[in-house]
Design a protein around this motif. Sequence first.
Motif, PDB file in Angstrom:
ATOM      1  N   GLU A 122      44.956  35.057  -7.682  1.00  0.00           N
ATOM      2  CA  GLU A 122      44.339  33.925  -6.546  1.00  0.00           C
ATOM      3  C   GLU A 122      42.733  34.035  -5.852  1.00  0.00           C
ATOM      4  O   GLU A 122      41.967  33.264  -5.215  1.00  0.00           O
ATOM      5  N   PHE A 123      42.493  35.130  -6.666  1.00  0.00           N
ATOM      6  CA  PHE A 123      40.930  34.980  -7.586  1.00  0.00           C
ATOM      7  C   PHE A 123      40.434  33.901  -8.118  1.00  0.00           C
ATOM      8  O   PHE A 123      38.907  33.669  -7.916  1.00  0.00           O
ATOM      9  N   GLY A 147      32.824  31.958  -5.432  1.00  0.00           N
ATOM     10  CA  GLY A 147      32.068  31.035  -5.757  1.00  0.00           C
ATOM     11  C   GLY A 147      30.818  30.510  -5.990  1.00  0.00           C
ATOM     12  O   GLY A 147      30.928  28.680  -6.475  1.00  0.00           O
ATOM     13  N   SER A 148      31.346  30.517  -8.295  1.00  0.00           N
ATOM     14  CA  SER A 148      31.330  30.103  -9.204  1.00  0.00           C
ATOM     15  C   SER A 148      32.346  30.617  -9.813  1.00  0.00           C
ATOM     16  O   SER A 148      33.165  31.604  -9.617  1.00  0.00           O
ATOM     17  N   PRO A 149      32.786  29.788 -10.744  1.00  0.00           N
ATOM     18  CA  PRO A 149      33.138  30.555 -12.237  1.00  0.00           C
ATOM     19  C   PRO A 149      32.772  31.913 -12.886  1.00  0.00           C
ATOM     20  O   PRO A 149      34.068  32.905 -12.871  1.00  0.00           O
ATOM     21  N   LEU A 194      36.542  32.415 -18.323  1.00  0.00           N
ATOM     22  CA  LEU A 194      37.908  33.069 -18.172  1.00  0.00           C
ATOM     23  C   LEU A 194      38.369  33.311 -19.763  1.00  0.00           C
ATOM     24  O   LEU A 194      38.331  34.540 -19.932  1.00  0.00           O
ATOM     25  N   LEU A 195      38.633  32.545 -20.126  1.00  0.00           N
ATOM     26  CA  LEU A 195      39.056  32.647 -22.210  1.00  0.00           C
ATOM     27  C   LEU A 195      38.624  32.687 -22.312  1.00  0.00           C
ATOM     28  O   LEU A 195      38.222  33.280 -23.836  1.00  0.00           O
ATOM     29  N   ASP A 239      38.942  23.996 -10.724  1.00  0.00           N
ATOM     30  CA  ASP A 239      39.219  25.469 -11.163  1.00  0.00           C
ATOM     31  C   ASP A 239      39.388  25.490 -12.764  1.00  0.00           C
ATOM     32  O   ASP A 239      39.092  26.677 -13.599  1.00  0.00           O
ATOM     33  N   ARG A 240      38.863  23.969 -13.812  1.00  0.00           N
ATOM     34  CA  ARG A 240      39.057  24.099 -14.941  1.00  0.00           C
ATOM     35  C   ARG A 240      38.018  25.079 -15.266  1.00  0.00           C
ATOM     36  O   ARG A 240      38.437  25.320 -16.421  1.00  0.00           O
ATOM     37  N   ALA A 241      37.189  25.337 -14.523  1.00  0.00           N
ATOM     38  CA  ALA A 241      35.428  25.733 -15.163  1.00  0.00           C
ATOM     39  C   ALA A 241      35.898  27.035 -15.711  1.00  0.00           C
ATOM     40  O   ALA A 241      35.123  28.007 -15.576  1.00  0.00           O
TER      41      ALA A 241
END
Length: 347
Positions: A183-184, A198-200, A248-249, A241-243
């Motif tokens: 969810e985050f 609010g940002s990646p 994350l990866l 969400d892609r960014a």
Amino acid sequence: MTDILFTPVALNERIELKNRILMAPLTRCMADDALVPTQAMVDYYARRADAGLIISEATIIRPDGQGYPNTPGIFTQAQIAGWRKVTDAVHENGGKIFAQLWHTGRVAHPHFWGGTEVIAPSAVGVEGTVPRMRELTYLVPREATALEIAQLVEDYAKAAENAIEAGFDGVEIHGANGYMIDEFLHYDSNRREDEFGGSPENMVCFPLQVVDAVTSRIGAARTALRISPAAYFNIEPDPRDRAVFDLLLSELDTRELAYLHGGIFDDSVHYDYLDGRVSEYLRRHSRHTLVGVGSYDAETAAAAIATNKFDVIAIGRPFIANHDYVARVREGAELKPYSDELLPVLY
């Protein structure tokens, strides 16, 4: 055609799997009323120890993480002792087993712990009712405070420590499928304006804190992660969400993990904003050992592994219907078909 499935694979210097077939986490709602694993669960997991690795059913890290009836916990001594019987039985049969650590986030329900509210990244609810308990309607959660988020991080780490005490070979952090950590990572469910949203850069903060806390507590060699860059469950798609997942990866690539597991129900689906399937996206953007999952059978999984699309395969429902799934595949025997009628009994 399936020989490659029966070759061993080293996750790291600490853990080697005897084959490339993993038993996927499968929620069965069969713990007792204190959320303690039962003897039926001991027998169920022990019969499946031929898997290279069993990933346990999702196991809640603390009382307010519960969103389904009779899902096991790992936050009391009785629960730890119950899981110890499971892990001992799996090890006696030559298997390995990881605990999947879980907080259901905004799809938790206070009915289960006698509370009045649910916390999540943001005060954005989901519609519908609790599975298997349709009389319970989901609540709009309260946005977790920074102090509560810090406590969640600690509770994941403590649950990992408890899992090792219970005899698990490691843990898989459940960061997928629309639950707390996931969810985050999505703009639909995370509308915060502080350091966690609010940002990646902000949205990956809590998931990475959990990974770091768990690896610090039990070691990176025993820590794995499941994520859902797509395959939305209780979350609306958002191309932004892609960014978030790209970042994350890239951050995960600076850390060691036992493996990375895609949280996907059908890996044949093409997502335009990921430029392909979830497994393809993860393979392009991660150096970690990759677990494939999502509507594969033994033959298609073997072909994917042979062409380096992923390294090991997690099998779900066929393991419910076939406790001897690995032997049947090895021998080319017919599999018993899965049906929902199998769910009320641990076979």
